[in-house]
Design an enzyme around this catalytic site. Structure first.
Site, PDB file in Angstrom:
ATOM      1  N   GLU A 175       0.822  -1.158  -0.030  1.00  0.00           N
ATOM      2  CA  GLU A 175       0.136   0.138  -0.038  1.00  0.00           C
ATOM      3  C   GLU A 175       0.938   1.206  -0.247  1.00  0.00           C
ATOM      4  OE1 GLU A 175      -3.462   1.972   2.768  1.00  0.00           O
ATOM      5  OE2 GLU A 175      -2.009   0.354   3.667  1.00  0.00           O
ATOM      6  N   LYS A 231      -9.764   2.114  -3.164  1.00  0.00           N
ATOM      7  CA  LYS A 231     -10.265   1.469  -1.745  1.00  0.00           C
ATOM      8  C   LYS A 231     -11.454   2.337  -1.450  1.00  0.00           C
ATOM      9  CE  LYS A 231      -8.863   1.211   3.114  1.00  0.00           C
ATOM     10  NZ  LYS A 231      -7.722   1.638   4.173  1.00  0.00           N
ATOM     11  N   CYS A 237      -5.312  -2.670   2.776  1.00  0.00           N
ATOM     12  CA  CYS A 237      -5.197  -2.321   4.148  1.00  0.00           C
ATOM     13  C   CYS A 237      -6.540  -3.539   4.811  1.00  0.00           C
ATOM     14  CB  CYS A 237      -5.572  -1.032   4.449  1.00  0.00           C
ATOM     15  SG  CYS A 237      -5.211  -0.717   6.230  1.00  0.00           S
TER      16      CYS A 237
END
Length: 543
Positions: free
Chosen positions: A292, A355, A406
């Site tokens: 990430e 995301k 995440c």
């Protein structure tokens, strides 16, 4: 019953009476101690015997409560300590920039623990509502605790971290059950077995009646044994399938979060990823995966940067990396996304994902109109924007995959795009993350183990690239094929494991399995209550 057995039963019953008779602050201190002990059973500790101590004591507190509200207070103190000692690592994120956020450590950890404690309080309240014997109370707590975990994982933005089912992560056999009942179902069995010894604390030591008190513990621990045996059988019967022909290289650069975004450090970190990617074995790699925000620049805005990153893409393959993305207007940034890009050797971004499940207070500030503070991980003063939702990315020569950034990987049943037909499902899960925010605490271990369960639930491998660790390749049965530990620097090379040929039961039926399980347990709890009242009535008539 032997003399020794009678003495042990008497002392156990005396202990239950002592716990149940506690009042005021002594009662609250007992609840706090039990909650703190329960946290030790979670990753990375896995001190499973302590779970029996904590939930047995909690049942005694609930059963002795004069009202559901008093039970809820005990449950809240239990939950407060449980979360305080299990998610303390949240405070480490504020210490990456102590001059701005250091003052938030205590309020954040204490406030979140107090808020999450409402779920155990609700479970204790619900478990105390019906008039039940201790055995029924054990069942009621297991049902209510599982329902409360489901609520915690779904209401508001959800936070299904440290579900009780995760205490079994060291046993690959035990976690096979989540392919059928999901992690919430495994949590139910876990709490049931941990609380079951509470039923042995009965003042009635007459042998025939005392033997009945062993029924629930015997059934509960027998159920645990059946889960393990079933899991081992599933592993033994698993077909011996060769891995795919796609060779992966996961890069773990171990970049310090406190310096990651500084001028000069950003360029050095990017160069470090490139150097690691070209370590020996690169020629046999098909896909290079960075974590990430491994590219701490808006890569989609710079053809030069895309060309630089593409040098890491193997011939005919790709480099997949996390990087921020934004839109601008009149020279100002108006929206930012936490994104993932796949870059080809030609220097082009061939696929992207934004995301969608953002971290409150981390990537955006809830109630922005009231709380005028910068989110901890936000780029400048602009909160991150959510993407459209789970999706499947397809790259030529690579099996389709579901990207997860995440903590998107900790949400059961929410890691795949909705509505996809079985033959359109992805073949693997890709989780890129940056756990450097949490340092060398329990957080990265808990995060990894939560993500690992998604492989078992969905029946497909999980590939996880983390900045500071834990990076790993996990097969469709939750077995770790390869791993880079927390704080290590290096690369992990592994072929992509195959997905299962058929969907798992939990993937097909979803929450219906949990609903049926809890319904059957509720019927069993009510039956114990009815039988207890009938028995008490007969004894009263006999007197």
């Amino acid at each position: 019953m032997t003399e020794y057995g009678r003495l042990a039963a008497t002392r156990f019953a005396a202990l239950a009476r002592w716990v149940g008779a506690a009042s005021g602050w002594r009662r609250s201190r007992i609840a706090v101690g039990l909650g703190a002990v329960s946290a030790a059973a979670l990753p990375p500790g896995h001190a499973l015997p302590l779970l029996v101590v904590s939930f047995t004591g909690l049942v005694w507190l609930i059963h002795a409560s004069r009202s559901p509200w008093r039970a809820a207070v005990a449950g809240w103190w239990f939950g407060f300590a449980h979360f305080l000692f299990s998610i303390y690592w949240i405070g480490a994120a504020m210490l990456t920039d102590p001059s701005r956020f250091g003052w938030m450590v205590a309020p954040a950890v204490i406030g979140l623990s107090a808020g999450f404690a409402l779920f155990p309080a609700l479970a204790a309240f619900a478990a105390r509502l019906p008039a039940l014997p201790v055995a029924g109370r054990v069942l009621a707590l297991a049902i209510a605790w599982t329902a409360a975990e489901w609520l915690r994982g779904n209401i508001l933005t959800g936070f299904p971290m440290n579900l009780m089912g995760t205490v079994w992560m060291p046993s690959v056999g035990m976690i096979q059950s989540v392919a059928v009942v999901g992690v919430y179902g495994l949590s139910f069995v876990t709490v049931l077995a941990a609380a079951a010894p509470a039923a042995l604390a009965t003042p009635d030591t007459e042998e025939r009646r005392y033997r009945r008190t062993w029924l629930l513990p015997a059934v509960a621990f027998g159920l645990l044994a059946a889960v393990w045996v079933g899991g081992q059988a599933r592993l033994a019967l698993a077909p011996d399938r060769a891995p795919t022909e796609v060779n992966l290289r996961l890069v773990q650069a171990n970049i310090d979060q406190s310096r990651k975004w500084e001028d000069g450090a950003r360029e050095a970190g990017l160069a470090h990823h490139v150097v690691l990617s070209h370590e020996p074995g690169f020629d046999e790699t098909d896909v290079v995966i960075w974590p990430e925000t491994a590219v701490p620049f808006f890569m989609d805005e710079s053809a030069t940067l895309q060309s630089f990153v593409s040098r890491t893409a193997p011939p005919g393959g790709y480099v997949i990396t996390g990087a921020p993305r934004r839109t601008r207007s009149a020279g100002r940034t108006i929206a930012v996304w936490n994104s993932l890009h796949a870059v080809s050797p030609a220097g082009a971004i061939t696929a992207s994902y934004d995301k969608h499940h953002l971290v409150p207070f981390g990537e955006y500030m809830p109630l922005r109109g009231i709380i005028n503070l910068r989110a901890i991980a936000a780029a400048g003063t602009v909160d991150s924007s959510p993407g459209p939702g789970p999706s499947t990315l397809s790259l030529p020569g690579v099996p389709p995959f579901s990207p997860l950034i995440c903590y998107e990987a900790i949400f059961p049943g929410e890691v795949l795009a909705d509505g996809a037909l079985p033959d359109e499902r992805p073949q693997w899960l890709l989780n890129v993350t940056n756990d450097a925010w949490f340092g060398h605490t329990a957080g990265p271990y808990q995060h990894f183990q939560a993500a690992r369960l998604r492989a078992v639930e969905e029946g497909m491998p999980l590939v996880r690239a983390a900045n500071t660790g834990i990076s790993a390749v996990v097969d469709s049965y939750g077995r770790v094929v390869g791993r880079l530990g927390l704080g290590e620097v290096g690369v992990l090379d592994a072929p992509l494991p195959p997905a299962l040929t058929a969907q798992t039961p939990i993937a097909r039926l979803g929450g219906w399995i949990l609903a049926i399980l809890l319904l059957l347990a509720t019927v069993a709890a009510l039956v114990t209550g009815v039988r207890h009242r009938l028995h008490a009535g007969r004894r009263g008539q006999g007197e």
